[in-house]
Scaffold this active site. Structure first.
Site, mmCIF file in Angstrom:
data_model
loop_
_atom_site.group_PDB
_atom_site.id
_atom_site.type_symbol
_atom_site.label_atom_id
_atom_site.label_comp_id
_atom_site.label_asym_id
_atom_site.label_seq_id
_atom_site.Cartn_x
_atom_site.Cartn_y
_atom_site.Cartn_z
ATOM 1 N N ASP A 447 2.504 17.683 64.542
ATOM 2 C CA ASP A 447 2.938 17.510 64.046
ATOM 3 C C ASP A 447 2.543 16.336 63.015
ATOM 4 O O ASP A 447 1.688 15.274 62.639
ATOM 5 C CB ASP A 447 4.582 16.852 64.361
ATOM 6 C CG ASP A 447 5.762 17.077 63.924
ATOM 7 O OD1 ASP A 447 5.595 17.010 63.055
ATOM 8 O OD2 ASP A 447 6.939 17.228 65.048
ATOM 9 N N ASP A 515 13.072 22.519 59.329
ATOM 10 C CA ASP A 515 13.472 21.477 60.762
ATOM 11 C C ASP A 515 15.000 22.307 61.128
ATOM 12 O O ASP A 515 15.613 22.012 61.090
ATOM 13 C CB ASP A 515 13.628 20.435 60.593
ATOM 14 C CG ASP A 515 12.555 19.545 60.971
ATOM 15 O OD1 ASP A 515 11.605 20.393 62.220
ATOM 16 O OD2 ASP A 515 11.903 18.076 60.846
HETATM 17 C C1 GLA Z 1 8.967 16.964 63.631
HETATM 18 C C2 GLA Z 1 9.764 18.798 63.765
HETATM 19 C C3 GLA Z 1 10.486 18.528 65.080
HETATM 20 C C4 GLA Z 1 10.308 18.073 66.306
HETATM 21 C C5 GLA Z 1 10.487 16.575 65.360
HETATM 22 C C6 GLA Z 1 10.079 15.306 66.775
HETATM 23 O O1 GLA Z 1 10.421 16.324 62.304
HETATM 24 O O2 GLA Z 1 9.652 19.232 62.654
HETATM 25 O O3 GLA Z 1 10.312 20.422 65.066
HETATM 26 O O4 GLA Z 1 9.223 18.185 66.697
HETATM 27 O O5 GLA Z 1 9.549 15.701 64.740
HETATM 28 O O6 GLA Z 1 10.266 13.676 66.213
#
Ligand code: GLA
Length: 696
Positions: A447, A515
């Site tokens: 990420d 997300d």
């Molecule tokens: C980002 C990702 C999510 C999750 C969060 C964790 O927003 O896109 O899927 O992994 O971080 O902090």
């Protein structure tokens, strides 16, 4: 096939011709449906219009070396100590064949210093795709590069030009946008150091008449995960030039003697089969030539939306039991397992297992998950650090910053300067330890939750190279990790879909597109994604559909599954709260997905109908031989007692006889394709999965 006669270069793919004139300033002559390119000769040369436009061919430069004169975007512009002018002279060409790929390399050399440029065409005849890039080598005095693009392509004269591209934002990525281009320049770009959610680095262009089914479409995608730019320029002389590459914004890169640099690849293609065919070509091309491997995607469970930062061995075990019970194949723990990471305020950068959450280490959970018959995966965010972390306290000098200033905090984090060798080593070390000590980790979700800001290290002469350095280091790290751990699959994620591009996809197996996991919002996000990227790359989870604590969406389980089954199915819901009946439903859908997934992940995708223009949203996936198909259909915006539109499948064998699941009489492919299937859906959030099987 690539042929060269005098200074006429003809690249032929299965269905297209790409023709350009050579010499010191190669210029585009024709690109489109296949023709006898060699007959075009220098037909299109247009030297001079007036003293104001002394050389019109320059409007179609294939690779614009800036020599003091240019009207449109240049591809390479440099600064020597005493001059800014380049005088690149054509030295000759080479043609290579590498199996399914042919390569044409044009050699150029500066007349007054040993600066050499190779303009490279990677040709994939089967896919009608050409990769454009440039390799620059300096054997002379140091030179500063100010503009560095991958290349330009020219679109033939059309009455009108319409660009289709993706725009968006966090939680609303990949929205399709159409726009007519009149005069002047149109640019999509990222200046935030990552690929970005605002635009994706891809374009498609037609004359305003192409649709899903047909029409000429020229398209291109840049493979780069940093600041980028794609500019389309329309002149008064019937030129449309598209230039793509690293953004020139705040860019500078010094090339010392003996050093070289290669641009990202700008992959372009043409089809006369409309947007649908464009996407199918791209999907197949990505699977064959971009992705690191071809492997059936596993159904995963990710605990992020269920437990957030509260990842404790006991609660994860409970989730794992339920996940295994419903047929999940890969159990992934997300953020929160390391350091003092109890919220997004602390711990990022401290890659040791949190002893309160995992008193016996990670091994306990990994063994448990394996014992349940699932594989194990883990989340990391290696490029970032919370100021409240041991890493930052020990190395405040490892983050990007301008002297005397505190960097901008976003999500309470700073970004590590990946150009520093010690930072790169740190990331490689902890990742190698994590994956080496836990050989049963077979999936990494990587990420990156902040755009790059404060990109400085205290030296304005070299700081502008840090943007590029970040991406280069990132790729080097991924490359090494893939080499060291070939059994591990990687997912690229950046706060949702901010790192989806053909650059990172050379190392990643799949992407997290957004997300936003609301099944309804996902329909348009996924539609946009599918324009340029394969369903095999796109992960989609069935969740409780809440975006943080802002809003909770109510959607039927069937609808949530139908939406998430359109790519790589995953489960992200809090399955500890499901009733027995719901658990059974989840299990049924997962089993069904496993039956269908070869067709979904590797079949041909047809966008039959879109919510952008209809209350019906329908996407079909057809198996390679047309023997099997599956359609996901959704209904939205019921009004005026209207009947649900019919669904018209595509890509079936016209003479084949198909059994439509749930329908008694088998029908011929042509009857189904042209007569259609009853839509048969009622109110909003109704959805259907229609299976078709060829029986003779
Ligand atoms: C980002 C990702 C999510 C999750 C969060 C964790 O927003 O896109 O899927 O992994 O971080 O902090």
């Amino acid at each position: 096939m690539i042929t060269v006669q005098d200074h006429l270069f003809v690249i032929e793919t299965k269905n297209t011709s790409y023709v350009f004139g050579g010499g010191d300033v190669p210029f585009g002559i024709y690109w489109g449906k296949k023709l006898h390119g060699e007959e075009l000769g220098m037909f299109y040369t247009r030297d001079c219009h007036s003293s104001f436009d002394p050389n019109l061919s320059r409007n179609r430069e294939e690779y614009g070396f800036w020599d003091s004169y240019s009207v449109l975007e240049s591809c390479l512009k440099v600064n020597y100590q005493n001059t800014r002018q380049l005088d690149m002279r054509f030295q000759g060409h080479e043609i290579h064949s590498h199996g399914e790929k042919e390569e044409l390399v044009l050699h150029f050399r500066n007349s007054f210093t040993p600066l050499e440029a190779d303009v490279i065409y990677e040709v994939y005849p089967e896919y009608d795709m050409i990769g454009r890039s440039m390799y620059l080598k300096n054997e002379g005095e140091p030179v500063e590069i100010e503009i560095l693009k991958s290349g330009s392509v020219s679109i033939p004269p059309l009455d009108r030009y319409r660009i289709r591209y993706l725009k968006g934002k966090w939680a609303g990525e990949s929205q399709i946008n159409d726009q007519f281009l009149t005069g002047g320049a149109f640019t999509i770009q990222s200046r935030t150091g990552n690929t970005g959610a605002h635009f994706n680095l891809a374009f498609a262009l037609d004359d305003g008449t192409a649709d899903e089914e047909g029409g000429r479409v020229w398209f291109g995608l840049l493979g780069y995960s940093g600041n980028w730019q794609i500019t389309l320029e329309r002149t008064s002389f019937q030129d449309m030039k598209v230039t793509a590459g690293i953004s020139s914004f705040d860019f500078s890169y010094f090339l010392n003697q003996g050093e070289s640099i290669r641009t990202p690849v700008f992959t372009v293609g043409f089809t006369d089969g409309g947007y649908g065919e464009m996407s199918r070509k791209l999907h197949a091309f990505e699977i064959r030539h971009i992705l690191p491997q071809k492997k059936t995607g596993r159904v995963l469970y990710n605990s992020w939306e269920a437990t957030a930062f509260n990842v404790r061995v006991e609660s994860q075990k409970k989730l794992a039991e339920r996940a295994a019970g419903m047929g999940v194949e890969l159990f992934v723990i997300d953020d929160g397992w390391f350091g003092q990471r109890n919220s997004d305020h602390a711990g990022l950068g401290d890659w040791y297992v949190n002893p309160e959450k995992f008193p016996e280490g990670l091994g306990e959970l990994i063994r448990y998950v394996k014992g349940l018959g699932m594989d194990f995966g883990i989340w990391v965010e290696p490029e970032s650090v919370n100021p409240d972390s041991d890493l930052y306290r020990a190395h405040p000098d490892w983050v990007y910053r301008f002297p005397g200033r505190e960097p901008l905090e976003a999500r309470n984090q700073y970004t590590l300067n990946l150009s520093l060798p010690q930072v790169k080593e740190y990331i490689l070390d902890f990742m190698t330890r994590l994956l080496g000590e836990n050989p049963d980790i077979t999936f990494v979700k990587w990420d990156m939750n902040k755009t790059l800001t404060d990109v400085g290290a205290g030296d304005t002469r070299t700081d502008k190279a840090l943007w590029y350095g970040h991406v280069r280091s990132l790729y080097e790290i991924w490359e090494k990790l893939r080499e060291r751990f070939p059994h591990v699959e990687f997912e690229t994620c950046s706060g949702g879909g901010s790192r989806v591009d053909l650059g990172i996809l050379r190392y990643a197996d799949q992407c997290w597109p957004s997300d936003n996991t609301d099944a309804y919002s996902r329909l348009s996000i996924q539609e946009g994604f599918s324009l340029f990227y394969a369903p095999r790359i796109m992960t989609a989870w069935v969740t409780d559909a809440s975006l943080g604590d802002r809003k909770k969406y109510e959607r039927p389980i069937s609808y949530r599954f139908h939406s998430a089954m359109m790519g790589m199915l995953g489960i992200g819901a809090d399955i500890s709260r499901l009733s027995e009946e719901e658990l059974a439903q989840f299990a049924q859908y997962i089993a069904l997905y496993k039956e269908l997934r070869e067709v979904i992940q590797y079949g041909k995708q047809y966008r039959l109908s879109s919510l952008r223009t209809s209350p019906l949203h329908a996407v079909e996936y057809v198996g390679e031989d047309g023997g099997e198909a599956v359609i996901f259909a959704f209904y939205q915006g019921y009004r005026y007692e209207a009947a649900c539109p019919r669904i018209y499948p595509r890509g079936l064998a016209a003479d084949g006889v198909y059994q439509v699941e749930g329908q008694e009489a088998p029908l011929h492919g042509d009857t189904l394709m042209y007569g259609g299937i009853e839509g048969n859906m009622g109110g909003d959030f109704d959805s259907r999965l229609i299976r078709l099987k060829r029986i003779s």
